[in-house]
Design a protein around this motif. Structure first.
Motif, short mmCIF file in Angstrom:
data_model
loop_
_atom_site.label_atom_id
_atom_site.label_comp_id
_atom_site.label_asym_id
_atom_site.label_seq_id
_atom_site.Cartn_x
_atom_site.Cartn_y
_atom_site.Cartn_z
N ASN A 245 -37.73 -37.80 -1.87
CA ASN A 245 -37.83 -36.58 -1.04
C ASN A 245 -36.48 -35.90 -1.10
N GLY B 97 -40.92 -28.93 2.37
CA GLY B 97 -41.46 -30.14 1.36
C GLY B 97 -42.70 -30.38 0.85
N THR C 277 -31.55 -35.96 -3.53
CA THR C 277 -32.90 -36.56 -3.03
C THR C 277 -32.27 -37.91 -2.36
#
Length: 932
Positions: A443, A471, A502
């Protein structure tokens, strides 16, 4: 005196080093013939360059000191260029260039060469700081354009491949005063960028209606090219003039061309101006168009401005059209309030004026960033006239964009992810941004705009986009409304970066340089996010450090326009890139053995490729319309795909050109009367023959191409040879592709398995041809033609083109000759040839008189010569001689002069006394021109 160590470094020449081993689609531009020391000096773990017995840090520049009697080469500038090895280790490489060609043209009769300078200057003249700053910045930017692919300190590839060069021009367009029409109040500013034979132009205009036509005029005033301006509300006009003929290119570069712009709606207006070169264009980050409040004044001008790199100094240059022959007053204003004022003289003979406004305070910088500062130029004396304009960030049709890749991260990696970003800068300093990321390993935790770190891995964040990141969509859309003037300057100097952090890579998994992509004229909307190209989208996924994006569109003629940007491929990884367009049922179901829906878009070297694909199959157009097509970029390491992206281009081309072609092919079964073909408006005339619409044939110029006629347009494509599974092949003389040799193939024996050959062979950008696997050829490099000193080979297993320099024999004579101008290697004349079997190593150790080696040449004892130094040429003021195997050099001794008027003439080694007659004839000093 023996040649000093620095001279030996200088003479360590990379013969034909421009031909990079393994270079493929395009040959590299000439490398500079200076190398680092073979054994670098110890430098306590620091990265840098050793040259001439000294150590230089990364990005240092210097003038090489070759020692006595040569001295410092002021016209040669060396640069310690950062490089990266495959393991990510940074090291330095010396690049040097001759900067004499960058000297400005002077407008005085007796220019002088000051000690320690390369360029001559006009005597008794103070050069303005403003222009000197533009000039120095211009040199740096110009050098950047010639850096090789991926050669920045740690970052992505340059705007163009090494084979490309770019030249910028500018024009100020004002009302035509000698026309029967009333002079226009309009003022336009046109900026041009010439790459090869294409001239891209960006034009802004004020105080006039939208132009309908733009005409380029040659030196005779004849229309050389006409551009019809499309209707619209945009205040910017963007266009490209392609395929300039060589005579027109020469006129453009000699500043002999003009540009005219006219309106057709309302009162017809016309503005016109001369197209000129200007060094300030390289450094310009702010600009202003100056207009008059008077109606039909015909007055106007432009200002090009830039900030100092470290101080808050604003440098500017004025270009005025038909300037007054009186003193002028230049003011920097905010809401009619004068902040700064400069007085100067300016004439029609020298219409440029350069100056620097020092130490702008925080309020002035804030107003500059918001587009609220105004620059005004007024005449002094009776009947004063004034022109003025607001200062904003530089306007252009170029796209400000970035490709983010893991290979360009501060800690380079290979994740197969990619990011894309496009930006739009407004006059009030607001920056709109659109960002997308894909194929990440984890992510996103941070999305930031940054400057280059001052220390390794020490990030410097300017703006945080993370709150705008979604996201679910992988996108961030928003505006940065607090850009400082310094930020705008850095943005337009390609000095900002975008970083994606990330969960697994807290410092950054992806990173990309934000830079302007030159307007190409292709029918692809660059204001929309491009198609991301990632290794994770390849089937099966590829963990690569590369990333890319592409703009794709289909026009009304069902021609496909594409533009591809690639980043993160280091030279150690690859030198060849090929882009293919595929259309298949679904992504992930590609059958590599089938080439039915596979089209080679282009082969390219560097970071950018663009073009138009005209003859597209109906199936491929349908896949584009449905979104089941994809673009794939392959490399020698990953010939089945390095990065890929899904393409969805809605179009109304469901019938394509197939119906027309099939109908024509059916008609082609009957022999057409040549006279009837001539009358048919859709026929093509090619190689002295008429061809019917839809027909296909093999051209006479190359049997490995197939041509077709599509409504008066001839389209020739390289023949793609099929993959052969037999063990023995033959090459028929009248065919392009090899075939199986059935005589040598046992009928009852299964052919042994063999390596799959690259089905397309190799595409070479120089001659724009496909070459069959295993073939060799001399590369064709426009505009130089065939390079006889190089041989290229197509490696069939990978589709890679391998080029290498022809190795010439070592010669032992002092004056080798080239028998024929087309010969690659020189030979010794018959009378100077060494005895048979005497190698140069033996010669150096033979009994008797010893020879000397200087550079690449060998000299016999007592020989005299003028030395040739790389990048400088023959140094006629220095004599060298061979003294029993030792080279000794001495500068010519000059007599001591007792006169007061001393001059140094061109081509003379020693200064001379200036005669009285010469003093009487010497013209008065003229003011130097800042434009050249």
């Amino acid at each position: 005196m023996q040649a000093p160590r620095a001279l030996r470094s200088l003479l360590c020449v990379l013969s034909c080093a421009w031909l990079h081993t393994g270079a493929a689609s395009r040959l590299k531009s000439p490398a500079l013939p200076i190398q680092s020391e073979r054994e670098p000096l110890p430098h306590k773990g620091l990265s840098g360059c050793s040259f001439g017995g000294r150590f230089y840090s990364l990005e240092d520049t210097w003038h090489p000191d070759l020692g006595e009697p040569f001295g410092i080469m002021h016209c040669v500038q060396c640069y310690c260029e950062p490089q990266k090895s495959r393991r990510g280790k940074v090291f330095g490489k010396v690049n040097c260039k001759n900067i004499k060609q960058d000297c400005p043209e002077l407008d005085c009769d007796e220019p002088v060469l000051l000690p320690g300078h390369c360029c001559k200057t006009c005597p008794k003249e103070a050069v303005l700081d403003g222009f000197e700053y533009f000039q120095e910045k211009g040199k740096g930017k110009e050098d950047d354009l010639h850096k090789s692919y991926n050669d920045r300190s740690y970052l992505s590839s340059e705007d163009m491949g090494p084979g490309d060069s770019r030249m910028d021009f500018v024009a100020v367009l004002t009302g035509v005063t000698d026309s029967w029409l009333p002079s226009s109040s309009g003022v336009a500013r046109a900026r041009f960028s010439l790459t090869r034979t294409s001239l891209a132009f960006s034009i802004t205009y004020q105080r006039m209606g939208r132009p309908s036509k733009i005409v380029f005029l040659d030196s005779d005033g004849t229309a050389a090219f006409e551009y019809r301006v499309p209707k619209g509300q945009s205040a910017m006009i963007c266009g490209v003039w392609r395929n300039l003929a060589k005579p027109l290119l020469r006129q453009l570069q000699a500043e002999q061309m003009r540009i005219s712009m006219t309106t057709s709606t309302g009162r017809r207006e016309e503005v016109e101006g001369k197209i000129i070169k200007h060094r300030a264009l390289f450094a310009e980050t702010f600009s202003s168009t100056l207009t008059s409040e008077e109606e039909n004044s015909g007055m106007g001008g432009i200002a090009m401005l830039t900030l100092s790199d470290t101080e808050n100094n604003l440098h500017f240059i004025l270009i005025l059209q038909d300037p007054p022959l009186v003193p002028i007053r230049v003011q920097l204003q905010y809401r009619q309030h004068t902040l700064r004022e400069i007085r100067a003289n300016i004439t029609a003979h020298d219409p440029d004026f350069a100056e620097v406004l020092t130490d702008l305070n925080s309020r002035e910088l804030f107003w500059l960033s918001r587009g609220q500062l105004e620059i005004a130029v007024a005449t002094e004396g009776q009947n004063p006239r004034q022109i003025s304009g607001f200062i904003t960030g530089r306007k252009s049709c170029d796209t400000i964009q970035s490709v983010m890749s893991s290979g360009d991260a501060l800690t380079p990696g290979k994740t197969g992810g990619v990011g894309s970003a496009i930006f739009n800068l407004h006059d009030n300093g607001t920056l709109d941004y659109q960002v997308q990321v894909a194929g990440l390993t984890s992510n996103v935790v941070g999305l930031t705009i940054e400057v280059k770190p001052r220390r390794r891995n020490k990030r410097s964040v300017l703006y945080d986009l993370t709150p705008e990141y979604n996201g679910d969509t992988g996108r961030a859309l928003g505006s940065w409304s607090r850009l400082e003037a310094r930020h705008i300057h850095m943005l337009l100097q390609n000095e900002l970066f975008i970083n994606v952090a990330t969960a697994h890579s807290q410092e950054g998994e992806l990173r990309g340089q934000i830079k302007a992509l030159l307007y190409s004229g292709l029918d692809a909307p660059r204001h929309e996010l491009p198609i991301p190209l990632a290794g994770q989208f390849v089937s099966p996924p590829v963990r690569t450090g590369a990333g890319g994006h592409a703009w794709v569109s289909v026009d009304e003629q069902c021609h496909l326009h594409y533009e591809i940007m690639v980043a993160g491929l280091s030279k150690g990884d690859d030198v060849t890139v090929n882009a293919h367009l595929h259309g298949l049922a679904e992504i992930g179901e590609m059958d590599d053995s089938s080439a039915t829906h596979k089209r080679l878009l282009t082969g390219f070297y560097g970071s950018q490729a663009q073009g138009v694909l005209k003859d597209i199959s109906v199936e491929l157009l349908r896949h584009l319309d449905r979104g089941t097509a994809f673009i794939q970029v392959s490399t020698k390491l990953n010939p089945r795909g390095e990065i890929r992206g899904q393409v969805h281009v809605p179009n109304n081309c469901e019938f394509g050109t197939r119906g027309e072609v099939e109908e024509a092919e059916f008609d082609d079964l009957f022999v057409r009367d040549p006279e009837e073909l001539k009358k048919d408006p859709n026929t093509c005339f090619f190689e002295s023959q008429h061809h019917a619409h839809g027909s296909r044939w093999t051209p006479n110029y190359d049997k490995c191409f197939s041509c077709s006629c599509q409504k008066r347009t001839v389209i020739c494509d390289p023949v793609i040879c099929p993959v052969l599974t037999c063990s023995r092949t033959i090459q028929p003389e009248d065919k392009c592709c090899p075939v199986c040799d059935e005589k040598k193939e046992p009928k009852d024996m299964k052919a042994p398995e063999r390596l799959d050959e690259h089905p397309e062979g190799c595409y070479f950008e120089g001659d724009q041809k496909m070459h069959a696997p295993g073939t060799t050829w001399h590369p064709f490099v426009p505009p130089f033609g065939y390079i006889k000193c190089a041989v290229c080979t197509c490696k069939g297993s990978t589709g890679e083109v391998h080029c290498e320099k022809v190795t010439c024999p070592v010669l032992t004579c002092s004056r080798p000759v080239r028998r024929s101008p087309s010969d690659c290697c020189k030979e010794c004349p018959e009378e100077e040839r060494s005895p048979a079997g005497l190698e140069h190593t033996d010669m150096m150790q033979a009994d008797g008189t010893r020879h000397c080696k200087f550079g690449k040449n060998y000299y016999q004892n007592s020989d005299n010569w003028h030395p040739r130094v790389p990048l400088v040429g023959e140094m006629k003021c220095i004599n060298c001689w061979c003294d029993h195997g030792v080279t000794k050099c001495q500068r010519k001794q000059c007599p001591v002069l007792t006169c007061t008027n001393i001059t140094r003439r061109e081509g003379k080694c020693c200064p001379e006394c200036l005669e009285e007659d010469d003093l009487m004839m010497k013209a008065p000093d003229k003011r130097q021109s800042w434009r050249h």
